[in-house]
Write a protein that holds these residues in place. Structure first.
Motif, short mmCIF file in Angstrom:
data_model
loop_
_atom_site.label_atom_id
_atom_site.label_comp_id
_atom_site.label_asym_id
_atom_site.label_seq_id
_atom_site.Cartn_x
_atom_site.Cartn_y
_atom_site.Cartn_z
N VAL A 4 -30.09 -33.74 -14.16
CA VAL A 4 -30.64 -32.38 -14.28
C VAL A 4 -30.92 -32.06 -15.74
O VAL A 4 -31.97 -31.51 -16.08
CB VAL A 4 -29.71 -31.34 -13.64
CG1 VAL A 4 -30.09 -29.92 -14.02
CG2 VAL A 4 -29.71 -31.50 -12.12
N ALA A 5 -29.98 -32.39 -16.61
CA ALA A 5 -30.19 -32.12 -18.05
C ALA A 5 -31.45 -32.81 -18.56
O ALA A 5 -32.25 -32.20 -19.28
CB ALA A 5 -28.97 -32.58 -18.85
N ARG A 6 -31.65 -34.06 -18.17
CA ARG A 6 -32.84 -34.79 -18.59
C ARG A 6 -34.11 -34.16 -18.01
O ARG A 6 -35.12 -34.00 -18.70
CB ARG A 6 -32.77 -36.26 -18.18
CG ARG A 6 -31.58 -37.03 -18.76
CD ARG A 6 -31.65 -37.19 -20.27
NE ARG A 6 -30.49 -37.92 -20.76
CZ ARG A 6 -29.58 -37.41 -21.59
NH1 ARG A 6 -29.70 -36.18 -22.04
NH2 ARG A 6 -28.55 -38.13 -21.98
N ALA A 7 -34.05 -33.79 -16.73
CA ALA A 7 -35.21 -33.15 -16.10
C ALA A 7 -35.56 -31.82 -16.76
O ALA A 7 -36.72 -31.41 -16.77
CB ALA A 7 -34.94 -32.94 -14.61
N GLU A 8 -34.56 -31.20 -17.35
CA GLU A 8 -34.76 -29.92 -18.03
C GLU A 8 -35.07 -30.09 -19.52
O GLU A 8 -35.15 -29.11 -20.25
CB GLU A 8 -33.53 -29.02 -17.85
CG GLU A 8 -33.34 -28.54 -16.42
CD GLU A 8 -34.37 -27.51 -16.02
OE1 GLU A 8 -34.74 -26.65 -16.85
OE2 GLU A 8 -34.81 -27.54 -14.85
N GLY A 9 -35.22 -31.34 -19.96
CA GLY A 9 -35.65 -31.59 -21.33
C GLY A 9 -34.57 -31.89 -22.34
O GLY A 9 -34.86 -32.11 -23.51
N TYR A 10 -33.30 -31.93 -21.92
CA TYR A 10 -32.23 -32.25 -22.86
C TYR A 10 -32.16 -33.76 -23.04
O TYR A 10 -32.05 -34.51 -22.07
CB TYR A 10 -30.88 -31.72 -22.36
CG TYR A 10 -29.74 -32.05 -23.27
CD1 TYR A 10 -29.61 -31.40 -24.50
CD2 TYR A 10 -28.81 -33.01 -22.93
CE1 TYR A 10 -28.56 -31.72 -25.35
CE2 TYR A 10 -27.76 -33.32 -23.78
CZ TYR A 10 -27.65 -32.68 -24.99
OH TYR A 10 -26.61 -32.99 -25.84
N ALA A 11 -32.23 -34.23 -24.29
CA ALA A 11 -32.26 -35.66 -24.56
C ALA A 11 -31.00 -36.18 -25.24
O ALA A 11 -30.84 -37.39 -25.40
CB ALA A 11 -33.48 -35.99 -25.43
N GLY A 12 -30.11 -35.31 -25.64
CA GLY A 12 -28.92 -35.73 -26.38
C GLY A 12 -27.83 -36.29 -25.48
O GLY A 12 -27.99 -36.39 -24.26
N ALA A 52 -27.36 -24.15 -23.47
CA ALA A 52 -28.37 -24.91 -22.72
C ALA A 52 -28.00 -24.96 -21.25
O ALA A 52 -28.87 -24.81 -20.38
CB ALA A 52 -28.51 -26.33 -23.29
N ALA A 53 -26.72 -25.17 -20.96
CA ALA A 53 -26.27 -25.17 -19.57
C ALA A 53 -26.53 -23.81 -18.93
O ALA A 53 -27.01 -23.72 -17.80
CB ALA A 53 -24.79 -25.53 -19.49
N HIS A 54 -26.23 -22.76 -19.67
CA HIS A 54 -26.46 -21.40 -19.17
C HIS A 54 -27.94 -21.20 -18.82
O HIS A 54 -28.26 -20.69 -17.74
CB HIS A 54 -26.00 -20.38 -20.22
CG HIS A 54 -26.00 -18.97 -19.74
ND1 HIS A 54 -24.85 -18.32 -19.37
CD2 HIS A 54 -27.01 -18.09 -19.54
CE1 HIS A 54 -25.15 -17.11 -18.98
NE2 HIS A 54 -26.45 -16.93 -19.08
N ALA A 55 -28.81 -21.62 -19.70
CA ALA A 55 -30.26 -21.47 -19.46
C ALA A 55 -30.71 -22.29 -18.25
O ALA A 55 -31.54 -21.83 -17.45
CB ALA A 55 -31.04 -21.89 -20.71
N ILE A 56 -30.14 -23.50 -18.09
CA ILE A 56 -30.49 -24.33 -16.94
C ILE A 56 -30.04 -23.66 -15.65
O ILE A 56 -30.79 -23.59 -14.67
CB ILE A 56 -29.88 -25.74 -17.07
CG1 ILE A 56 -30.58 -26.51 -18.20
CG2 ILE A 56 -29.96 -26.51 -15.75
CD1 ILE A 56 -29.88 -27.81 -18.61
#
Length: 179
Positions: free
Chosen positions: A36-44, A53-57
């Motif tokens: 999910v993080a990757r699908a939402e653009g997080y690359a770290g 970032a989790a809150h926004a997702i």
């Protein structure tokens, strides 16, 4: 309804970084899976996923996108339950539970038409919810929450029965996600 409070409750319950060997979701942080993080653009690295970032997702993917904000306008307790169910099982599963319950509670389609079980909050689902809430009120909203919890509990048991590795999670699912 304050969605930010719901999100913070989920983040607090899910905790920080976890990479449990029996969890098919793999590495998570704040309850957000790596996929999910990757699908939402997080690359770290997942260990470093910022809480914000989790809150926004959660707000985007698990509240607004499935339409739980629209449910909250009509039935806030139900929206909170759908959000929590959606976080753990996927929003479509929670919506499907709601649609099944609404169909079973419409007294043979005499209160409102049966819904197509499409796991989408569209005009027909909102109309059925409106009719149900108008007829049954807050007590009816609580009944819908109970129905979703019953369906959720059955699904957890079935998951543990089909895959014994899921037994590692069953107690926590039942203790923290039902009721």
């Amino acid at each position: 309804m304050q969605v930010d409070s719901l999100i913070e409750e989920v983040i607090a319950r899910e905790g920080g970084f976890v990479d449990h060997k029996a969890d098919r979701g793999g590495a998570t942080r704040w309850g957000i899976t790596e996929a999910v993080a990757r699908a939402e653009g997080y690359a770290g690295p997942m260990r470093s996923l910022p809480r914000q970032a989790a809150h926004a997702i959660y707000r985007r993917r698990y509240w607004a996108a499935p339409g739980f904000d629209k449910v909250a306008e009509r039935a806030p307790m139900l929206a909170a339950e759908l959000f929590d169910t959606g976080v753990n099982m996927g929003p479509a599963v929670g919506i499907g539970f709601m649609q099944r319950a609404l169909n079973a509670l419409n007294r043979g389609a005499s209160d409102y038409p049966d819904l197509v079980l499409d796991s989408v909050i569209g005009p027909a689902t909102l109309a059925a919810l409106d009719a149900f809430v108008k007829l049954r009120g807050k007590a009816g909203e609580q009944v819908l929450v109970h129905a979703i919890n019953a369906l959720q509990g059955e699904r957890y048991l079935a998951l543990a029965e089909r895959r014994p590795a899921n037994e590692a999670f069953l107690y926590g699912w039942l203790a923290n996600r039902i009721g």
